[in-house]
Every structure is written in C-alpha cells, then in structure tokens.
Write an enzyme that holds these catalytic residues in place. Structure first.
Site, PDB file in Angstrom:
ATOM      1  CE  LYS B  85     -18.985  -5.618 -10.833  1.00 15.75           C
ATOM      2  NZ  LYS B  85     -19.130  -5.551 -12.311  1.00 15.75           N
ATOM      3  CD  GLU B 107     -22.112   1.161 -14.467  1.00 14.75           C
ATOM      4  OE1 GLU B 107     -21.570   2.266 -14.640  1.00 14.75           O
ATOM      5  OE2 GLU B 107     -21.476   0.077 -14.545  1.00 14.75           O
ATOM      6  CB  SER B 374     -17.188 -12.812  -9.240  1.00 16.28           C
ATOM      7  OG  SER B 374     -18.556 -13.096  -9.013  1.00 16.28           O
TER       8      SER B 374
END
Lengths: 264, 392
Positions: B85, B107, B374
């Site tokens: 991220k 969000e 990830s």
C-alpha cells in the site's frame, strides 16, 4: 398527464417540491404521507427509490433507504406505488435515482415503464452530464424530461452545457456536500440562482439543506422556480416512527408553513 | 475531464456533479506530474529510502517442495508499513503535496491502506482522516492503533456491514463536502477515473521489478504470476509488468469467504454481474434488482463487492484468469507458509498462496510461479488464533 411546464407557468410563486423515499417507512404509510403532502399544496413530487449505497445522501436519507428496503420496497413495487399516487392526483413526479438500479432494470425499459406509470423526469445522482448520452436519448424517446444537477463548484462552461441538455428543470444544489438538514443556507446560493436565471429559461429549483421556511423564502426571493425539501421532512418520519398519525400531521404542518413562506 | 477512464466498457466516473471538479483537478495534476523529473526523482528517493524498494524476489524452497513446483515470493510484505500500500500512498501523497493540498482522507478495509496513508500524513505533516467500517475496526484493532499513533483520526463507519464498501461511501460523502482543500487518497485500483489509472501507475513498480528479478535470478520469465484481488491494486501492479509476455499466465484470486456456492463471499469477478458502484462500472456482487450485497471474507482487505475496472477487462479478454479461495483454504495457506518458511503472510496474500496450493500435483516440477506476497500477516494473528487456536 400534467407537465412541469404547466406547473411552472401556472404558478406566480416558487413551486413546493417535497422529496420522499418511496416505501419509507412502509408502503401504506408512505402513500398516506405523500397524499398528505399533496393536500398541503405540493406542486411537484421528487421521489427516490431506495438504494443500498446512496453516496450523495447524508445520514437521514440513508436511514430512510434502509427502512424502505427493509419494508420490501423495490423497483417493481415503486411502479405500483407511483400509479397509486397518480390515481390520487395528477401531480408531476421526478425520480431521483442511483444509476445501478436503472442499469440493472434496463435503461430504456426503466424510462418507458416509469413514464407510463406517471413519472415526468429521472435525475440520476451518480451520472454526470459527461455521460449524459447514456440516458438522454432513451429518456427523450420515453417522453421524459431531463433533469441534471448544478452545484456551487460547477464551472461556467459546464453550467452552459448542463443547461443546454436540460428540458425539465435544473436541480441546483445549494451547498457543497450531501443531502441533510442544515441550520444556515450557503451564502453563494443566491448568486448561483441569479447566474442560472441569466443563462436559461429552464426552471431553476433548489435543493439540499433547505430545512426551514425562511430558507425556502430566501431561495424563492432570489428567483428560484422551485424549492426542494428532503431531509427535513424525512427526518420527521424518523422522529415519529412510533406515531404514524403524528408523523403525517407534522409533515403536512411543516409543508404548510413552507408554502406560507414562499407565497408571501 | 480530459480522458474517459475506460477499460473496455468498464470504469468511467459515475459520481455526483459536485465531485467532478475535484476529479478533473486530480486528473490534470496526475498527468502533469507523473513524468515530471522533480516529482519522479523525489518519489524514487522516498520509495528507496523510506519504503524500502526494491523488494526482494525470494525462492520459497520448503513451500515449493510441499506444492511440487517452484514458488517465488515478491516480498511486498517487507516494505515499510508491511504491505504494498505504501507504493500508492507515497505517490498520491506526493501528488497531494505538489497540488498544495493540506488534508488527506482515505478509506480502509484491513487497515493497511489506512495505515499507509496515516504514515504519509505524518511524513508530509498533513491532517489525516481515515474512514473505516466498525466491523473492520474491531477485527483490525492493531492497525487502528497504529494509525492513531501516526496522528490520524479514525472515523468509524456504521452503515451496511461496517466494512470497506461502507467506508468508501462515507469517505466519498465527506469528500463531497470538503473538496476544496482535501485530497482523497484512494487505496485501490477501483473507484472513479482517474483513480484506477493513478493507483496502477504507482503500483506498477511491483511488476517492473519482479519481471527484471525473474530474468536476473532465474534466467527466465515465470509461467504464472499470482496475486490476490479485492479492489485489485497489488494484482494490477504486478500484472502490469507482464502484460506483453503472452506466455505468462496472470492469475487473480478473490475471496471465496465461507462459501462461493453458498453466497457468503466477496468473489466479484468469479460470481458477480456488471453494475455501477463507487463511481465505476465493474463486475459487482448484487441482487437481481441491483442492490449491492454485503460481502463476507476472513480478510478485511478483500471484503469488497466491486472490483477494479481493468481487472474486469482482463477477465473478459482472457488475458487474466480469476479464481476464488475460501476461508479454510486461506487459513491452511497462512499456516503452511508460516511453518515452512517462517514468513507470516497477510490473510489477503494468503488467498494467492491458497490458489498455488490448489495446484499441487497438477503442474510440472519445473513450473515457476511468482506470488505477490502483498502484505505481512502480523495484523491477522488474532484472527488466525480465533479460527485455529493452538493447542498447548
């Protein structure tokens, strides 16, 4: 079927346009509330079919959507609901929708079926003028007027484009934000109404945040052709969920006050 | 808007009029800066020294022995914040800074994007608000606390099931009222244009690195690249490096939840139908009429009813294939990687590992699979403990 044009040309004051979520809190009560609003002098109705994810709406109307969905309201029943309103009185009706419900039903068929039921226009909250072509053609062939939104941050060139594609009325959003009652009106709304009136002969109606008779009077004085009131009256439904008689009385009384304020 | 933001028929910008000026401003700024020398240099420095790029490509030998073919892990879990991220939040955060914005909103589902945004808010000294569903706040309390430590405000969202969809609804509503000074740092390659394009751009470093690492370390391209898909940002990031390598299969793995057949899942591409939500046309989990379903998954980060528009196009054209892994398989994968390699994968990434485990016995031993790991699983330890208590 009564048209927007007829309503706006007959009136020498701003039109009173209450908004309701159909089926809030349930089919029968919702119908009684709306009949009460018609009796209190509503000139046009703005109606929403409840959607699971109403991103343009604040908490009050979100809760109304949930109540209506839980009570069993859906697109098919909304058709029946509208027919029953039209049986009570031939009053123009604008739908305020989220696109997915129309898209799943089939855009052309949605417009045709709801026009037949007595709807005059369909405003799609999450479809901007940029994608207007996805609905304008089929709305026109179904016999519907178009209604698009203008907001306080819409650029002048864009306003011209929106106005040129609108046949029903301009839904002028009074504030930056979602629907919901507010204590004060935005200071820029009167200028925006003035600008729009200079640009177009299409009626200009104002909504979002109009929650007091004096708000309605102020936008009417600024030249608005119609005043749309949603969250304030939907809030009265929420407040009186345990007393349906009181609910209907309070909503009608509030609309009567607004009517007085815009008739002066 | 200058561009339509379409991937085939998918994508677009289905938003209320009030958001159009903000999306136009964002589109213009992105296309202005994304190749601007100063911007690119600054992002490169931050990616290297702040986030820890490049991330390693690691041959997971013991895990490979278990499945019977060669599995390499793209170690995005080793980045600062514990997930891919940060690639996107650094990029968009820098864009916000260049645009002169002083406030960030975002969000979050699992809290990884929220945390990565809160970190960047602290780094750039920006006021940060994170919208997070109340269910997710409860199941990801560690990340919530980390966000607060970074100085962000965490806004609990009660609507719907209190998960990612509801968080996006409220973030969009908040943005509507604060468009003039607030930058919405969207976390997935979904939502209205230009977000799918922006997020893919900032995540494409994963694929570019992984491809080069394969050539350098293995001497050839992999047979398949596997990534989990919620909105789809880590998957689009790694897939994008291999688009033109037609022999490399691209495989996205969605959240099968308790059961795909039983309807308790978040497998949008596998089981959804085209619709419109959160500003984009995409596959969508919805009822007959178009009301959006509440989704279910053991991993908060994949618990989403829509999916990025580019994935929809990749599915239709057949360039990528999409499958689902159910919660129990995902927990098995979590346990296997942890036991065999000492690496705790995020439950999101464990979906990709679960797909690889499903292939056991079906592929030649010289098959090479690259899995995008990830994120790391520290945040999920209490969930795993609840589902699979360790006997004393």
């Amino acid at each position: 079927m009564k048209t927007y044009k007829q309503v706006f040309s007959e009136l020498d004051r701003a039109a009173l346009i209450p908004f309701f979520v159909v089926g809030d809190p349930d089919f029968d009560t919702s119908l009684e509330i709306i009949k009460g609003a018609i009796d209190a002098g509503a000139d046009i109705l703005e109606l929403g079919i409840p959607f699971s994810d109403p991103i343009a709406d604040g908490p009050t109307i979100q809760k109304a959507d949930i109540r209506a969905i839980k009570s069993g309201m859906n697109v098919a029943r909304a058709l029946e609901f509208i027919k029953q309103i039209k049986n009570y009185k031939d009053i123009p009706i604008g739908l305020l929708m989220y696109y997915n419900l129309i898209y799943q039903y089939g855009t052309g068929k949605f417009f045709e079926d709801f026009h037949k039921a007595g709807v005059n226009s369909v405003l799609v909250a999450d479809l901007s003028i940029d994608d207007g072509d996805e609905i304008i053609g089929s709305a026109a062939s179904a016999g519907l007027d178009t209604v698009f939104m203008v907001t306080p941050n819409t650029a002048p060139d864009r306003i011209k484009l929106i106005v040129s594609k609108t046949t029903g009325f301009i839904y002028t959003v009074s504030v930056l934000g979602v629907t919901g009652s507010r204590d004060n009106l935005s200071g820029t709304i009167e200028d925006l109404i003035g600008d729009l009136k200079k640009l177009t002969s299409v009626p200009v109606c104002v909504g979002f945040g109009i929650s007091k008779p004096e708000h309605a009077a102020a936008v009417a004085r600024a030249g608005a052709d119609g005043v749309i009131i949603g969250s304030k009256i939907v809030g009265l439904i929420e407040k009186n969920l345990n007393n349906k008689t009181e609910m209907i009385v309070e909503i009608s009384a509030f609309l009567t006050q607004v009517m007085d304020a815009i008739s002066r | 808007m200058k561009y339509k933001g379409r991937f085939g028929d998918y994508g677009g910008f289905y938003v209320p009029e009030v958001l159009i000026p903000a999306l136009e401003e964002l589109e213009e700024a992105f296309f202005h800066y994304h190749h601007d020398e100063q911007f690119v240099n600054e992002l490169e420095q931050l990616s290297k020294h702040y986030a820890g790029r490049p991330s390693p490509l690691y041959f997971a030998q013991r895990f490979s022995e278990h499945v019977g073919f060669r599995v390499y892990l793209k170690r995005e879990d080793l980045l600062h914040g514990g997930a891919h991220k940060v690639n996107n939040t650094l990029g968009q955060g820098l864009l916000a800074k260049y645009m002169g914005k002083t406030k960030l909103i975002a969000e979050t589902g699992a809290g990884q994007h929220g945390l990565a945004t809160a970190m960047i808010g602290a780094l750039f000294g920006m006021e940060t608000k994170i919208f997070m569903g109340v269910t997710d706040i409860e199941r990801q309390s560690v990340n919530v606390h980390k966000m607060k430590l970074c100085g962000a405000e965490v806004v609990g969202v009660e609507g719907g099931t209190g998960t990612l969809k509801d968080a996006i609804n409220d973030a969009l509503r908040y943005w509507t009222a604060h468009v003039t000074d607030t930058f919405y740092l969207f976390g997935s390659a979904a939502g209205p244009h230009p977000y799918p394009t922006i997020v893919k751009h900032f995540q494409s470093c994963i694929g570019a690195e992984a491809r080069q690492q394969c050539l350098d370390q293995i001497g050839r391209l992999p047979d398949m690249v596997v990534a989990c898909v919620g909105g789809g940002s880590n998957a689009i990031g790694i897939f994008s490096g291999f688009y033109d390598d037609k022999d490399v299969r691209l495989i996205g793995v969605e959240a099968g939840g308790r059961s795909v057949a039983g309807g308790k899942h978040a497998a949008t591409l596998v089981a959804g139908r085209v619709g419109i939500l959160h500003g984009a046309k995409s596959y969508l989990l919805q009822d007959k009429e178009g009301q959006v379903y509440d989704t279910e998954s053991v991993s908060a980060g994949l618990d989403y009813a829509a999916v990025g528009p580019e994935h929809c196009m990749l599915k239709d054209t057949g360039r990528a294939e999409y499958f689902a892994a159910e919660d129990e398989e995902v927990l098995d994968a979590f346990e296997l990687l942890t036991r065999s390699e000492g690496i705790l994968p995020a439950l999101e990434s464990s979906h990709a590992l679960a797909y690889v485990m499903q292939q056991k016995g079906k592929l030649d031993s010289d098959t090479i699979a690259v899995v995008n790991l990830s994120g790391r699983g520290d945040k999920d330890v209490s969930i795993v403990e609840k589902h699979r208590p360790i006997e004393q």
